[in-house]
Design a protein around this motif. Structure first.
Motif, short mmCIF file in Angstrom:
data_model
loop_
_atom_site.label_atom_id
_atom_site.label_comp_id
_atom_site.label_asym_id
_atom_site.label_seq_id
_atom_site.Cartn_x
_atom_site.Cartn_y
_atom_site.Cartn_z
N LEU A 122 3.26 -5.87 6.90
CA LEU A 122 2.94 -5.72 5.66
C LEU A 122 2.44 -7.15 5.26
O LEU A 122 1.66 -7.01 4.10
N VAL A 125 3.58 -9.38 0.63
CA VAL A 125 3.24 -8.21 -0.21
C VAL A 125 4.59 -8.44 -1.13
O VAL A 125 5.52 -9.17 -0.89
N CYS A 129 7.20 -3.07 -1.32
CA CYS A 129 6.59 -2.65 -0.20
C CYS A 129 7.64 -2.61 0.85
O CYS A 129 7.46 -1.68 1.68
N VAL A 164 2.03 -1.21 -4.66
CA VAL A 164 2.90 -0.91 -3.74
C VAL A 164 2.48 0.40 -2.68
O VAL A 164 2.81 0.36 -1.41
N PRO A 167 -0.85 -0.63 -0.36
CA PRO A 167 -0.53 -1.44 0.91
C PRO A 167 0.68 -1.04 1.86
O PRO A 167 0.44 -1.15 3.20
N THR A 168 1.52 -0.24 1.49
CA THR A 168 2.40 0.48 2.18
C THR A 168 1.81 1.54 3.23
O THR A 168 2.03 1.49 4.43
#
Length: 367
Positions: A122, A125, A129, A164, A167-168
């Motif tokens: 990750l 972030v 996340c 959220v 990016p996840t």
């Protein structure tokens, strides 16, 4: 934590009197056995009893503490702090939501921090996340469902999607690519819950006054299977009360052509995730398609959405938004212009004028 095991404890299954093994608990909670052993070693989140002094045996009370540990880490609480709170049965001070003005739908959130969710790449972030990533790796559907709904309600669809969800999803995808065939189930389950959360937004929205405008068509180009970005756009349009028609993945050119001619859309959004799927000839064809009576022909605006369209400057009649927020702004403007044109056409006909309305006033089935 020294209470005897009971039948039908917090984990929802019968337990032998001497407790259950680490492997059994790991399967129930959706975590790796190594994670449980690490929590025991680092934070003291371990079983009250050990068979022969070596093998861990978890009681109902032990499992209840683990469940709270999972819940807290999924919400973004750092593991050490979550462990202290889980053992003490308290709520950590860092867990309350940030206090932002109620009138700010895109309120700022806690500062970004480095870290990951159970090994996901990750990077730098926001903490939500990491929490969503941990829940995804555990295959914890209830937590993912609750988190996504709460985040959309608190920060709005666009912020939740851009900061959220995306990016996840990218982190899970990168983990899958670098781990052979592992994490496929994590990506599928996370994608399903993201899709479900987006559709709930659309279902909960009410059509606004702009619903009388021509519709917006959303479609993936032929060969493109990535629909989540279009689902996010459809949810955003529903929030704005703008009419949309979602055609989903890999729409054949003939089907898209018929849909355009039948509906006379104010705009067509074509999604391409990769340059290998971007269909420039199809985009040009859609932009050049005309309908309506002679002398009042209308055309649609084509939005080239997705990284697959990067490169050449869009041709006339095409736009290339930079993201969800920009796409929503462009489409809202197009719908407002179309609604104004339709209204002007109606006034002209009522007053005996011969002026035709805009694209939405023409009969889209006539070409």
């Amino acid at each position: 934590m020294n209470e005897p095991a009971q039948t039908g404890g917090p984990a929802g299954a019968a337990e032998p009197a001497h407790g259950v093994t680490t492997g059994t608990v790991a399967r129930r909670l959706g975590v790796a056995p190594t994670t449980l052993r690490s929590w025991d070693r680092r934070y003291g989140i371990g079983p009250a009893a050990r068979e022969d002094g070596r093998h861990r045996r978890w009681t109902s009370g032990d499992i209840a503490v683990l469940q709270e540990m999972c819940r807290l880490t999924a919400s973004g609480v750092p593991p050490a702090e979550a462990a202290r709170a889980a053992r003490a049965g308290t709520v950590p001070a860092a867990s309350p939501a940030p206090t932002a003005p109620a009138a700010a739908p895109e309120a700022s959130v806690p500062a970004r921090q480095p870290g990951s969710g159970n090994g996901l790449p990750l990077g730098d972030v926001r903490q939500e996340c990491r929490g969503l990533g941990r829940a995804a790796v555990r295959l914890d559907s209830p937590t993912m469902d609750e988190m996504l709904g709460s985040l959309i309600g608190e920060y709005g669809l666009v912020t939740t999607w851009e900061e959220v969800m995306v990016p996840t999803l990218h982190a899970v995808g990168r983990k899958w690519e670098t781990s052979g065939d592992q994490y496929v189930e994590v990506e599928h389950l996370l994608s399903w819950h993201v899709s479900t959360a987006l559709r709930r937004v659309g279902i909960g929205a009410r059509p606004g006054p702009r619903a009388s405008a021509p519709p917006i068509l959303l479609a993936c180009v032929p060969g493109e299977q990535h629909t989540l970005p279009l689902e996010a756009l459809a949810a955003g349009l529903a929030e704005l009360g703008l009419p949309a028609r979602m055609f989903g993945a890999a729409v054949p050119p003939e089907a898209l052509d018929q849909a355009v001619r039948r509906t006379g859309p104010v705009a067509v959004v074509l999604w391409a995730q990769a340059r290998s799927t971007a269909h420039h000839a199809l985009a040009r064809h859609v932009a050049d398609t005309a309908w309506g009576v002679k002398g009042a022909r209308a055309r649609t605006t084509v939005l080239l959405a997705g990284p697959g369209w990067a490169g050449p400057v869009p041709a006339p009649g095409m736009l290339r938004p930079g993201g969800l927020r920009e796409a929503l702004g462009l489409l809202r403007g197009l719908c407002e212009t179309a609604s104004t044109a339709v209204g002007a056409g109606r006034v002209g006909r009522a007053g005996g004028g011969g002026g035709a309305g805009g694209g939405g006033g023409a009969d889209p089935q006539r070409s």
